[in-house]
Design a protein around this motif. Structure first.
Motif, PDB file in Angstrom:
ATOM      1  N   ASP A   1     -45.695  -0.495 -15.933  1.00  9.72           N
ATOM      2  CA  ASP A   1     -45.816  -0.149 -17.357  1.00  9.72           C
ATOM      3  C   ASP A   1     -47.251  -0.365 -17.840  1.00  9.72           C
ATOM      4  O   ASP A   1     -47.802   0.448 -18.575  1.00  9.72           O
ATOM      5  N   GLY A   2     -47.850  -1.465 -17.405  1.00 13.29           N
ATOM      6  CA  GLY A   2     -49.226  -1.765 -17.812  1.00 13.29           C
ATOM      7  C   GLY A   2     -50.210  -0.730 -17.296  1.00 13.29           C
ATOM      8  O   GLY A   2     -51.126  -0.308 -18.004  1.00 13.29           O
ATOM      9  N   GLU A   3     -50.021  -0.319 -16.049  1.00  9.55           N
ATOM     10  CA  GLU A   3     -50.914   0.705 -15.478  1.00  9.55           C
ATOM     11  C   GLU A   3     -50.746   2.038 -16.202  1.00  9.55           C
ATOM     12  O   GLU A   3     -51.724   2.751 -16.437  1.00  9.55           O
ATOM     13  N   ALA A   4     -49.515   2.391 -16.585  1.00  8.20           N
ATOM     14  CA  ALA A   4     -49.272   3.640 -17.315  1.00  8.20           C
ATOM     15  C   ALA A   4     -49.930   3.602 -18.693  1.00  8.20           C
ATOM     16  O   ALA A   4     -50.557   4.576 -19.134  1.00  8.20           O
ATOM     17  N   ILE A   5     -49.828   2.481 -19.374  1.00  7.15           N
ATOM     18  CA  ILE A   5     -50.446   2.335 -20.701  1.00  7.15           C
ATOM     19  C   ILE A   5     -51.966   2.397 -20.580  1.00  7.15           C
ATOM     20  O   ILE A   5     -52.641   3.035 -21.392  1.00  7.15           O
TER      21      ILE A   5
END
Length: 116
Positions: free
Chosen positions: A97-101
């Motif tokens: 999720d962090g990488e996508a954001i």
């Protein structure tokens, strides 16, 4: 130098201080509480039939919880270490999720045409 004033520190109309002025004290009972540091605390409670003594009492000497069993006092509370902002974020989001954001934010920044 003493001023000789006999009523110094009292107010006008004040009578003698003592138990007769305050009334009768309520019957009391005492319970011993023991903390894990070996301190004993004996608070008193009114003996009117409606009061029940609490299971635990905070030790006034060290602040730890104290129980009524001297052989098995309650364990000290476990203090949680300070969490950083990143630790709270990681509780809510996965690495993916962090990488996508991050990728979304970088794409948005790159589309503006301004240098970083």
């Amino acid at each position: 130098m003493a001023s000789g004033n006999a009523i110094r520190g009292s107010r006008v109309g004040a009578g003698p201080m003592g138990e007769a002025e305050r009334g009768d004290a309520a019957p009391r009972f005492w319970i011993s509480y023991f903390c894990s540091n070996g301190h004993e605390t004996r608070p008193s409670f009114a003996e009117d039939g409606t009061v029940t003594a609490p299971e635990f009492w905070d030790c006034p000497r060290c602040g730890l919880p104290a129980g009524q069993d001297p052989e098995a006092p309650p364990a000290p509370p476990r203090n949680e270490p300070y969490k950083t902002h990143l630790a709270y974020v990681r509780e809510r989001r996965t690495i993916a999720d962090g990488e996508a954001i991050l990728a979304e934010a970088l794409d948005k920044l790159r589309s503006t045409g301004r240098p970083y």
